[in-house]
Write an enzyme that holds these catalytic residues in place. Structure first.
Site, PDB file in Angstrom:
ATOM      1  N   GLN A 113       0.859  -1.183   0.000  1.00  0.00           N
ATOM      2  CA  GLN A 113       0.000   0.000   0.000  1.00  0.00           C
ATOM      3  C   GLN A 113       0.896   1.235   0.000  1.00  0.00           C
ATOM      4  OE1 GLN A 113      -3.053  -0.061  -0.513  1.00  0.00           O
ATOM      5  NE2 GLN A 113      -3.916  -1.969   0.260  1.00  0.00           N
ATOM      6  N   ASN A 131       1.053  -8.205   5.196  1.00  0.00           N
ATOM      7  CA  ASN A 131       0.593  -6.937   5.761  1.00  0.00           C
ATOM      8  C   ASN A 131      -0.418  -7.119   6.883  1.00  0.00           C
ATOM      9  OD1 ASN A 131       0.468  -3.976   5.658  1.00  0.00           O
ATOM     10  ND2 ASN A 131      -1.588  -4.254   4.815  1.00  0.00           N
ATOM     11  N   GLU A 136      -1.438 -16.987  -0.693  1.00  0.00           N
ATOM     12  CA  GLU A 136      -1.157 -15.945  -1.678  1.00  0.00           C
ATOM     13  C   GLU A 136      -0.833 -16.601  -3.021  1.00  0.00           C
ATOM     14  OE1 GLU A 136      -0.152 -12.961  -4.029  1.00  0.00           O
ATOM     15  OE2 GLU A 136      -1.094 -12.610  -2.094  1.00  0.00           O
ATOM     16  N   ASN A 183      -3.196 -20.555  -6.549  1.00  0.00           N
ATOM     17  CA  ASN A 183      -3.988 -19.706  -7.429  1.00  0.00           C
ATOM     18  C   ASN A 183      -5.384 -19.564  -6.834  1.00  0.00           C
ATOM     19  OD1 ASN A 183      -5.443 -18.435  -9.407  1.00  0.00           O
ATOM     20  ND2 ASN A 183      -4.677 -19.700 -11.092  1.00  0.00           N
ATOM     21  N   ASP A 210      -8.411 -10.153   1.489  1.00  0.00           N
ATOM     22  CA  ASP A 210      -7.976  -8.870   0.933  1.00  0.00           C
ATOM     23  C   ASP A 210      -7.535  -9.063  -0.517  1.00  0.00           C
ATOM     24  OD1 ASP A 210      -7.144  -6.226   0.645  1.00  0.00           O
ATOM     25  OD2 ASP A 210      -5.165  -6.611   1.514  1.00  0.00           O
ATOM     26  N   CYS A 233     -10.657  -3.175  -2.763  1.00  0.00           N
ATOM     27  CA  CYS A 233     -10.341  -1.929  -3.462  1.00  0.00           C
ATOM     28  C   CYS A 233     -11.276  -1.713  -4.647  1.00  0.00           C
ATOM     29  CB  CYS A 233      -8.876  -1.921  -3.916  1.00  0.00           C
ATOM     30  SG  CYS A 233      -8.446  -3.295  -5.015  1.00  0.00           S
TER      31      CYS A 233
END
Length: 230
Positions: free
Chosen positions: A31, A65, A81, A114, A135, A181
């Site tokens: 970020q 994060n 991830e 994935n 997120d 986002c």
């Protein structure tokens, strides 16, 4: 490249509320507003409210994060991830912070997968977690929400939805904190969670990451129907 130079400075940002420092490389996703990121992490973890008795999964964990701050509060954490590079960075950051942190950190693992091809089988393999933090990038977490919804539908109608192998002892998280986002993909995934996965949305808000622009970070909390928020 800059990160290959022997005398290149170490890039890092701090999350002082949790005693965590996050090293990163110039090509890593972070970020770009570190001050608002502190607000984002603080609010997300306050809503998640991880306890020392709980296992938490952090989906789309990036370089850790949220994962590392969660590890200062939970019993066990799994970070998942899509990028092998970021998973490696997460592991490095966890080891470094565990050695230097002024507080204990939970046992934490990181896995590369994935997440846009998530299946009910993978959810079951990842084990039971009390809470999730999600997120995703702008594309959202549709495959993850769909897999969760499918496991819920299997319990409601095992004839129409044949049970996934090994799912008999699997239970869904009682709380999900979803950070987005992209409000459009958040709305899409929220529809799956509420209408097909057995959740209800109990809180929502925004964090103004980039003032004077149309970009905001949205945050929503989903409670498993029948669970009483604490």
């Amino acid at each position: 490249m800059l990160d290959d130079l022997p005398n290149a400075p170490q890039l890092a940002y701090a999350l002082p509320e949790f005693g965590v420092t996050m090293p990163f490389k110039p090509t890593d996703f972070t970020q770009v507003n570190p001050h608002i990121n502190r607000v984002l992490v603080s609010r997300a973890l306050r809503l998640l409210d991880a306890q020392k008795t709980e296992r938490v999964i952090d989906w789309f964990c990036g370089l850790g994060n949220f994962t590392l701050p969660i590890a200062t509060q939970a019993r066990e954490v799994l970070g998942i991830e899509g990028s092998e590079v970021l998973v490696a960075r997460s592991r490095e950051n966890y080891v470094a912070n565990r050695a230097s942190a002024g507080r204990a950190m939970a046992a934490t693992e990181f896995v590369a997968r994935n997440l846009f091809e998530m299946t009910p089988e993978w959810l079951v393999q990842d084990g039971v977690a009390d809470k999730w933090l999600v997120d995703p990038p702008r594309e959202g977490a549709f495959a993850l929400a769909k897999a969760l919804a499918e496991l819920h539908q299997q319990k409601l109608d095992p004839v129409e939805h044949p049970p996934t192998a090994g799912a008999a002892g699997w239970t869904p998280p009682k709380r999900i904190v979803y950070i987005s986002c992209n409000p459009a993909t958040l709305a899409r995934d929220a529809g799956l969670l509420v209408h097909q996965a057995g959740y209800r949305c109990t809180a929502a808000g925004v964090v103004n990451m980039f003032p004077h622009t149309a970009h905001v970070e949205s945050m929503a909390v989903f409670e498993l129907a029948g669970e009483v928020p604490v």
